[in-house]
Write an enzyme that holds these catalytic residues in place. Structure first.
Site, mmCIF file in Angstrom:
data_model
loop_
_atom_site.group_PDB
_atom_site.id
_atom_site.type_symbol
_atom_site.label_atom_id
_atom_site.label_comp_id
_atom_site.label_asym_id
_atom_site.label_seq_id
_atom_site.Cartn_x
_atom_site.Cartn_y
_atom_site.Cartn_z
ATOM 1 N N GLU A 72 0.604 4.375 5.232
ATOM 2 C CA GLU A 72 -0.577 4.102 6.056
ATOM 3 C C GLU A 72 -0.992 2.637 6.016
ATOM 4 O OE1 GLU A 72 -5.254 5.546 6.422
ATOM 5 O OE2 GLU A 72 -3.928 6.461 4.945
ATOM 6 N N ASP A 73 -0.957 2.034 4.837
ATOM 7 C CA ASP A 73 -1.554 0.703 4.664
ATOM 8 C C ASP A 73 -0.553 -0.437 4.538
ATOM 9 O OD1 ASP A 73 -4.019 1.902 4.742
ATOM 10 O OD2 ASP A 73 -4.193 2.105 2.573
#
Length: 722
Positions: free
Chosen positions: A90-91
């Site tokens: 996600e990051d």
């Protein structure tokens, strides 16, 4: 790879966390598995390089702290690795394929399942969170470790809320109390649940938390002596019976105390004056023997004993609960359980991984958790959207259970307040959809009857039966509510499409045409004008009474599709009538004012959004509507109509003892049931009653009316048509 001891320095916070993680993991994992976790840390630290949390610490500290929480409940190596890497997809720029290559496909799947959904900016925050939870449950259906990582992730986020704005704190805390703490409870993970509740309480109401916490600290000093006296008394009496056990005074959860004060509207002293103890022993037999000992020692309070060993909670929790009057007149709450039951109560589903070498009890608990997940997955498949799924989930996460039996003696847990309909859907969705009544302990009862502990329930089904929208007022379980909504939504839509097609076909037959023979370009042009995407949408609109079939047929047969159409009464009345059976469903309904039955002359009216309402031809309401509008059509009964239809009779009978019973018996002997009785007028001589009965057709009704007229008590009988 570097040796663990050499690779970890003490300067940075993340290094201290990794050292602590490795120390915990070394207690139950092999060195190779611990090395894999360290490699995951190095991979994650590189991926998250340059990223910081709002508190100012390096971002990698968060996933390592999550992994420590999971290591403390002894999750397996792949779960720990996934926890360390749970934010990299996600990051950071790392893909699922890269993770699978660097570690293994199982880790990649776990990380992907925990990853939040992205690119849904157009939705509200509530919808975004609902989508995330929905995705999480889909992933949980494949691997329960997903929720372990998610709960540990939420726990650390709650522990580090300090840097967040007050409004965000309250929002996150509310979501935690609504979804994550109840999920932990449902999976039996009480340790994590209590931590989440306490942290959420502090974030939502910091002032209340501090006042309550200070008051409890002051009160503890006086209580300690009383607790020590009771604890030593319990130990001595149990040891005299030559039983081995551990006794500990239990500190009540701060959030639990607050909830009791809030809901029971009592003061802190009233809640805190209950002294709580836990007794741990080696076997189930010892649990019941200890129960007898403590009941002999102190007087039990009637109705306060609960046996969760014989009847475990839905989350697998087992224990004996009893409340006694103690030596100083204070209530004593005692929980008695085996050491194994205590492990299950604290770790819940995590005990499946923690104690795999034990007997099959963990497998039974795993099966119970999977059964709950299967029900939730069924609900989410039929839910209209993610917010509806979340509403259903909240209903399911707050049960107070009752235990009922099937006719074969199987025990089924139901939430308190559940009805027969809830029970039917719990057995199977198809049984819920087809239920008509039930027997509780061999006595016929209506479907809205609420279930009580220990009853035996037998559901009666019928092939023709279908869910009723009114059922939504009686059900409490998410599965039943979702099943009814889904059936009604699909059923009404399909019925409307089917009726719309029949109505349009009838119009084309009057023109000696067929719908299938109509030029597709004309259909597409009409759909564009109507704002419909498909022919089914148009047919559904016709079936629901929103569009007149005669007008649609005219438009489709005109050269100029945009021409204005005027409905001609004379031409409409010359068209062939629509043939009905009266059992088509929600898009054809029989008017309650005149209650038409097979054999009656009938007429239909288009009711926008609801379909066709069928009236008796002589009904005053139908005459009034016919004068005001032209949205009506001739209908007639099918020759092969079957079923039972309500008819209303007005009876003037002698007001004497047993009159109504005689009428009821006569109706029953003529193969009919009484659906409703209303007394309109009554004096010492005559009673005027309205009786609704079920009949097959006009012939059946006439037969019943003749039999009733022959009774000496009946003065006058008429059928109510309006």
């Amino acid at each position: 790879m570097l040796d663990v001891a050499d690779s970890i320095e003490l300067e940075r916070p993340q290094d201290k966390l990794v050292r602590r993680l490795c120390s915990t993991l070394s207690g139950y994992l092999d060195k190779d598995q611990v090395d894999a976790c360290v490699r995951a840390y190095e991979f994650g630290a590189k991926a998250h390089s340059g990223q910081f949390r709002k508190s100012g610490e390096a971002y990698i500290c968060h996933p390592v702290a999550v992994a420590i929480s999971l290591a403390e409940i002894r999750m397996d190596a792949n779960c720990i690795v996934a926890a360390i890497l749970h934010d990299v997809i996600e990051d950071t720029g790392v893909s699922k394929q890269e993770l699978a290559k660097a570690f293994n496909p199982e880790v990649a799947e776990l990380v992907d399942a925990v990853t939040k959904l992205t690119k849904i900016d157009s939705k509200s925050h509530a919808e975004t969170q609902a989508e995330n939870v929905r995705k999480m449950f889909l992933a949980m259906g494949k691997d329960l470790r997903v929720i372990m990582v998610k709960l540990a992730d939420r726990l650390h986020n709650m522990q580090t809320l300090g840097a967040m704005p007050a409004e965000a704190k309250r929002r996150i805390a509310r979501e935690t109390l609504d979804i994550y703490a109840p999920i932990a409870n449902r999976l039996g993970m009480n340790n994590i649940r209590h931590k989440l509740e306490l942290l959420s309480f502090h974030a939502m109401y910091p002032r209340r938390y501090n006042i309550l916490d200070n008051a409890l600290k002051k009160a503890r000093g006086n209580r300690r002596k009383i607790i020590d006296v009771i604890e030593s008394t319990l130990k001595n009496r149990i040891s005299q019976a030559k039983l081995v056990c551990e006794v500990s005074g239990r500190e009540k959860n701060l959030y639990s105390i607050y909830q009791k004060m809030l809901h029971k509207k009592v003061s802190l002293n009233d809640v805190f004056d209950v002294y709580a103890f836990r007794i741990f022993c080696d076997s189930v037999d010892d649990c019941y023997r200890i129960l007898g000992i403590v009941h002999n020692l102190y007087k039990p309070i009637p109705g306060k004993f609960k046996d969760y060993i014989a009847l475990p909670k839905a989350n697998g929790y087992q224990s004996l609960h009893t409340i006694l009057i103690g030596p100083f007149g204070f209530p004593i709450e005692i929980q008695i359980r085996t050491h194994e039951m205590h492990r299950m109560a604290e770790s819940g589903i995590a005990a499946h991984w923690l104690y795999k070498s034990d007997d099959d009890k963990n497998d039974k608990f795993q099966d119970r958790a999977n059964e709950w997940l299967r029900d939730l997955l069924e609900i989410q498949q039929t839910a209209g959207d993610s917010l509806e799924f979340i509403d259903n989930l909240k209903i399911d996460l707050f049960p107070q259970e009752v235990f009922v039996f099937t006719p074969k003696g199987e025990i089924i847990k139901m939430p308190r307040g559940a009805s027969i309909i809830d029970f039917a859907y719990a057995v199977h969705t198809d049984i819920g959809n087809a239920c008509v009544s039930a027997r509780v302990d061999r006595k016929l009862v209506p479907l809205q009857t609420q279930l009580e502990n220990g009853v035996t329930v037998e559901v009666i089904t019928a092939i023709w039966a279908r869910p009723n929208p009114l059922w939504l007022n009686y059900v409490t379980t998410a599965k039943a509510r979702s099943g009814i909504r889904n059936y009604l939504k699909n059923f009404k839509q399909q019925e409307a499409i089917s009726l719309g097609r029949r109505l349009l076909d009838k119009e084309f037959q009057a023109m000696h045409l067929q719908l299938d023979a109509i030029d597709q370009s004309k259909i597409k042009a009409l759909l564009k004008i109507s704002g419909k995407k498909t022919l089914d949408e148009l047919l559904e609109d016709i079936g629901l009474g929103n569009k007149m079939p005669f007008l649609i047929a005219k438009q489709l047969t005109q050269d100029d599709i945009h021409a204005a159409i005027r409905l001609d009464d004379k031409e409409q009345n010359q068209r062939a009538p629509l043939v009905i059976k009266g059992t088509e469903g929600m898009v054809i309904t029989l008017a309650k004012c005149c209650r038409p039955i097979p054999g009656d002359s009938i007429i239909g009216f288009f009711n926008p959004g609801k379909g066709i309402v069928v009236h008796h031809h002589d009904c005053r309401n139908s005459n009034d509507v016919r004068k005001k509008q032209t949205s009506w059509l001739d209908v007639e009964w099918s020759q092969d109509t079957t079923g039972e239809f309500p008819a209303e009779l007005r009876l003037e009978i002698l007001n004497q003892r047993g009159s109504l019973a005689t009428v009821a018996t006569t109706i029953s002997e003529n193969n009919s049931n009484i659906e409703n009785v209303t007394v309109i007028e009554q004096d010492s001589r005559v009673s005027v009653d309205l009786i609704t009965i079920s009949v097959k057709d006009r012939v059946h009704l006439a037969q019943i009316m003749r039999k009733l007229k022959d009774l000496p008590i009946v003065i006058k009988i008429t059928r109510v048509k309006a």
